[in-house]
Write a protein that holds these residues in place. Structure first.
Motif, mmCIF file in Angstrom:
data_model
loop_
_atom_site.group_PDB
_atom_site.id
_atom_site.type_symbol
_atom_site.label_atom_id
_atom_site.label_comp_id
_atom_site.label_asym_id
_atom_site.label_seq_id
_atom_site.Cartn_x
_atom_site.Cartn_y
_atom_site.Cartn_z
ATOM 1 N N ALA A 4 21.475 50.008 35.610
ATOM 2 C CA ALA A 4 22.316 51.203 35.599
ATOM 3 C C ALA A 4 22.858 51.535 34.215
ATOM 4 C CB ALA A 4 23.481 51.030 36.578
ATOM 5 N N ASN A 5 22.838 50.555 33.289
ATOM 6 C CA ASN A 5 23.192 50.800 31.884
ATOM 7 C C ASN A 5 24.583 51.421 31.741
ATOM 8 O OD1 ASN A 5 22.712 50.633 29.169
ATOM 9 N ND2 ASN A 5 21.252 52.323 29.071
ATOM 10 N N TYR A 6 25.567 50.807 32.412
ATOM 11 C CA TYR A 6 26.946 51.326 32.373
ATOM 12 C C TYR A 6 27.456 51.467 30.937
ATOM 13 C CZ TYR A 6 28.130 51.184 37.384
ATOM 14 O OH TYR A 6 28.229 51.439 38.734
ATOM 15 N N SER A 7 28.186 52.547 30.684
ATOM 16 C CA SER A 7 28.626 52.861 29.323
ATOM 17 C C SER A 7 30.133 53.051 29.178
ATOM 18 C CB SER A 7 27.918 54.134 28.836
ATOM 19 O OG SER A 7 28.125 55.216 29.732
ATOM 20 N N LEU A 8 30.870 53.098 30.307
ATOM 21 C CA LEU A 8 32.324 53.290 30.269
ATOM 22 C C LEU A 8 32.922 52.444 31.387
ATOM 23 C CD1 LEU A 8 34.836 54.845 29.153
ATOM 24 C CD2 LEU A 8 34.365 56.586 30.897
ATOM 25 N N CYS A 9 33.783 51.496 31.025
ATOM 26 C CA CYS A 9 34.318 50.573 32.024
ATOM 27 C C CYS A 9 35.830 50.405 31.885
ATOM 28 C CB CYS A 9 33.638 49.209 31.905
ATOM 29 S SG CYS A 9 31.877 49.245 32.311
ATOM 30 N N ARG A 10 36.421 49.921 32.963
ATOM 31 C CA ARG A 10 37.865 49.751 33.051
ATOM 32 C C ARG A 10 38.182 48.308 33.438
ATOM 33 N NH1 ARG A 10 41.618 52.001 37.945
ATOM 34 N NH2 ARG A 10 43.554 52.484 36.834
ATOM 35 N N THR A 11 39.365 47.845 33.075
ATOM 36 C CA THR A 11 39.875 46.585 33.577
ATOM 37 C C THR A 11 41.379 46.704 33.754
ATOM 38 O OG1 THR A 11 39.775 44.176 33.331
ATOM 39 C CG2 THR A 11 40.258 45.453 31.330
ATOM 40 N N HIS A 12 41.989 45.682 34.371
ATOM 41 C CA HIS A 12 43.428 45.729 34.638
ATOM 42 C C HIS A 12 44.180 44.777 33.711
ATOM 43 C CE1 HIS A 12 42.975 41.972 37.098
ATOM 44 N NE2 HIS A 12 41.826 42.533 37.452
ATOM 45 N N MET A 13 45.377 45.186 33.297
ATOM 46 C CA MET A 13 46.293 44.351 32.529
ATOM 47 C C MET A 13 47.333 43.790 33.503
ATOM 48 S SD MET A 13 46.837 47.270 29.639
ATOM 49 C CE MET A 13 48.156 46.459 28.733
ATOM 50 N N ASN A 14 47.570 42.483 33.470
ATOM 51 C CA ASN A 14 48.329 41.796 34.513
ATOM 52 C C ASN A 14 47.553 41.924 35.829
ATOM 53 O OD1 ASN A 14 50.465 41.090 32.777
ATOM 54 N ND2 ASN A 14 51.590 42.981 33.214
ATOM 55 N N SER A 15 48.117 41.462 36.917
ATOM 56 C CA SER A 15 47.412 41.487 38.193
ATOM 57 C C SER A 15 47.423 42.874 38.813
ATOM 58 C CB SER A 15 48.050 40.491 39.161
ATOM 59 O OG SER A 15 49.388 40.846 39.460
ATOM 60 N N CYS A 16 46.523 43.049 39.792
ATOM 61 C CA CYS A 16 46.468 44.263 40.604
ATOM 62 C C CYS A 16 46.166 43.829 42.035
ATOM 63 C CB CYS A 16 45.412 45.229 40.071
ATOM 64 S SG CYS A 16 43.704 44.634 40.246
ATOM 65 N N ASP A 17 45.949 44.775 42.924
ATOM 66 C CA ASP A 17 45.633 44.377 44.304
ATOM 67 C C ASP A 17 44.328 43.598 44.375
ATOM 68 O OD1 ASP A 17 44.806 46.987 43.503
ATOM 69 O OD2 ASP A 17 44.271 47.530 45.549
ATOM 70 N N PHE A 18 43.363 43.910 43.500
ATOM 71 C CA PHE A 18 42.114 43.157 43.487
ATOM 72 C C PHE A 18 42.194 41.997 42.499
ATOM 73 C CE2 PHE A 18 40.725 46.683 45.987
ATOM 74 C CZ PHE A 18 39.845 46.080 46.885
ATOM 75 N N SER A 19 43.284 41.232 42.655
ATOM 76 C CA SER A 19 43.462 39.942 42.008
ATOM 77 C C SER A 19 43.645 38.909 43.111
ATOM 78 C CB SER A 19 44.698 39.956 41.099
ATOM 79 O OG SER A 19 44.554 40.894 40.051
ATOM 80 N N LEU A 20 43.570 37.637 42.735
ATOM 81 C CA LEU A 20 43.738 36.576 43.732
ATOM 82 C C LEU A 20 45.208 36.339 44.054
ATOM 83 C CD1 LEU A 20 41.088 34.005 42.466
ATOM 84 C CD2 LEU A 20 40.784 35.984 43.966
ATOM 85 N N GLY A 21 46.085 36.757 43.158
ATOM 86 C CA GLY A 21 47.529 36.632 43.348
ATOM 87 C C GLY A 21 48.224 37.460 42.287
ATOM 88 N N GLN A 22 49.547 37.441 42.288
ATOM 89 C CA GLN A 22 50.305 38.255 41.332
ATOM 90 C C GLN A 22 50.617 37.434 40.077
ATOM 91 O OE1 GLN A 22 53.394 39.306 44.220
ATOM 92 N NE2 GLN A 22 52.682 41.408 44.161
ATOM 93 N N TYR A 23 50.375 38.016 38.927
ATOM 94 C CA TYR A 23 50.654 37.312 37.674
ATOM 95 C C TYR A 23 50.922 38.307 36.556
ATOM 96 C CZ TYR A 23 45.781 38.437 36.448
ATOM 97 O OH TYR A 23 44.606 39.089 36.178
ATOM 98 N N SER A 24 51.585 37.811 35.519
ATOM 99 C CA SER A 24 51.818 38.599 34.306
ATOM 100 C C SER A 24 51.480 37.753 33.098
ATOM 101 C CB SER A 24 53.280 39.044 34.227
ATOM 102 O OG SER A 24 53.560 39.616 32.949
ATOM 103 N N TYR A 25 51.058 38.413 32.026
ATOM 104 C CA TYR A 25 50.807 37.710 30.776
ATOM 105 C C TYR A 25 52.110 37.296 30.100
ATOM 106 C CZ TYR A 25 46.342 40.233 31.352
ATOM 107 O OH TYR A 25 45.171 40.765 31.846
ATOM 108 N N THR A 26 53.242 37.838 30.560
ATOM 109 C CA THR A 26 54.557 37.531 29.971
ATOM 110 C C THR A 26 55.559 37.246 31.088
ATOM 111 O OG1 THR A 26 55.073 39.893 29.917
ATOM 112 C CG2 THR A 26 54.202 38.931 27.900
#
Length: 482
Positions: free
Chosen positions: A87-109
């Protein structure tokens, strides 16, 4: 007319089709002959927006699942998404700190400290960062990566909770510093960011999972007086900042605030939008208005998925049937229920992407790339469908028709392409055309109906008679005439 003249006027094109009848990006060379035909005429002199890219999101859930698969299947999935052959993806996203599609809730700080001395992305080291790095190694042209926070850590918020609440004004500078530190931390891991959205779903999500609320003017204040200047001061002023990042029906009030004047517009590079306000309505008026308000700014669909559904496993036919429901089918207020009928997942993707391309949207990003047979993992049990579903216990992979639907755009319409004008005589066919920087033209045609259709494709006085099956999507690639 001589045979030679006819040959010169024949349009050369390759046709790739995905259909309910079984085609999966299949090269098609013969078309059913029907009594009636229509015309699709491409106007190369009529040019619209420049494409930023197409792709999906790196989530902890997807990355975690890849780690549970055999190396062979992990590689197969990443190659399918990011190689030239895939599919040669060219634009992608990610989450900072946790989101609902994380294994649990967390923060980098997690510790309260305005200087963020304990900032660390160690939570991403096992799953998320390796997935992004492997994808980068596979991608020949590379891809743009932007990050979105679902919430600041609770200690920065007025309600001290993961869900809901507002960023305390005293922590506006702290939160801007967080973004800057995130860029540095990911760069240390060999990952360069292209930009950010300021806040995922600033209107909230019904107080269900990680969220933080902004009004339009509060977000504008944060960007103009804190985030933009901080990134600029730290030598990161080239990073893109996208405002809003929620459903299109409220888009106007956000672009009105972001682009009120030269001062408010300075640090906003564009606006991000979601599709969850309706299973069929693209809100073209809102998109047109957003472009009119800020014609030189980006307009990027940053998230979309088949939500509130458990994946259907290895049953391609289901994805073409109007049996899927979304959150609004059950929960939308009565006045909005008509916007959330049952729908066919492939139809929703194809219709929305083409509709967006024909209304000034320059990027379109899917949500999770990989989920399991339950539609997770998701700590809130907010189940959804991804284009690729896996059963980690059996080490099995299912490429749903949604994967091929995404590839019809991402594989053939490349960054820098210009959207072209299209005239057509059949209102039942959805069509969008784009000219790539190499001179090739990619035309996507979607036939939602069950009956096959014939059409004549016309470009620069050259024509080709072709057809499309019922319930099918095609990408027609015309090579460069250089």
């Amino acid at each position: 007319m001589s045979c030679k003249d006819q040959e010169q006027n024949e349009l050369i094109a390759d046709v790739y089709e995905t259909s309910a009848s079984g085609n999966q990006l299949t090269l098609v060379t013969e078309f059913e002959k029907l009594d009636s035909t229509s015309l699709i005429k491409i106007d190369p002199d009529q040019k619209f927006q420049t494409i930023t890219g197409f792709g999906g999101a790196f989530t902890e859930s997807s990355a975690y699942l890849l780690n549970k698969l055999s190396k062979k299947n992990r590689d197969t999935i990443l190659q399918a998404y990011f190689s030239e052959e895939g599919a040669n993806y060219s634009l992608c996203r990610t989450h900072m700190n946790s989101c609902d599609f994380s294994l649990g809730q967390y923060s980098y700080t997690p510790t309260e400290d305005k200087d963020l001395k304990d900032f660390s992305v160690k939570e991403d080291m096992d799953d998320l960062i390796p997935m992004i790095k492997e994808a980068s190694a596979i991608s020949k042209d590379g891809f743009k990566l932007f990050a979105s926070p679902w919430t600041a850590p609770p200690w920065m918020k007025d309600n001290k909770e993961w869900v809901g609440g507002k960023l305390l004004p005293e922590h506006y500078p702290t939160w801007a510093l967080f973004f800057s530190k995130y860029v540095d931390a990911y760069k240390e891991e060999g990952i360069d960011l292209w930009g950010f959205t300021v806040e995922n779903e600033p209107l909230g999500n019904g107080n269900n999972w990680e969220s933080m609320h902004f009004t339009p003017d509060e977000m504008t204040d944060f960007v103009v007086n804190h985030l933009g200047p901080k990134l600029e001061t730290d030598g990161k002023g080239d990073l893109k900042i996208l405002g809003y990042d929620q459903n299109r029906e409220h888009l106007s009030e956000w672009v009105d605030s972001q682009f009120k004047n030269e001062e408010t517009s300075k640090y906003f590079d564009g606006t991000a939008i979601h599709w969850y306000a309706s299973t069929y309505e693209i809100f073209a008026d809102e998109l047109q208005n957003a472009h009119s308000k800020a014609p030189d700014k980006l307009l990027i669909q940053s998230e979309a998925c088949i939500d509130a559904q458990i994946p259907v496993w290895k049953d391609d036919a289901w994805y073409w049937k109007k049996e899927a429901t979304d959150w609004g089918f059950t929960w939308a207020p009565e006045k909005d229920k008509h916007l959330h009928p049952k729908y066919a997942p492939v139809n929703r993707y194809a219709r929305d992407i083409i509709g967006c391309l024909n209304n000034w949207v320059d990027g379109w990003v899917d949500w999770n790339m990989v989920l399991d047979t339950k539609g997770g993992p998701n700590w809130f049990k907010n189940w959804c469908i991804a284009p690729v579903i896996v059963d980690p216990d059996k080490d099995e992979v299912y490429f749903t028709p949604l994967y091929y639907t995404m590839a019809h755009f991402s594989k053939f319409i490349r960054p820098g392409a210009e959207v072209l004008g299209v005239n057509k005589t059949d209102d039942d066919l959805m069509v969008s055309a784009s000219k790539n920087t190499d001179g090739s033209i990619a035309i996507v045609v979607f036939n939602e109906g069950k009956e096959a259709k014939n059409f004549t494709l016309s470009l620069n006085n050259e024509t080709k008679n072709m057809g499309i099956k019922g319930q099918a999507i095609q990408t027609i690639v015309i090579p460069s005439s250089k």
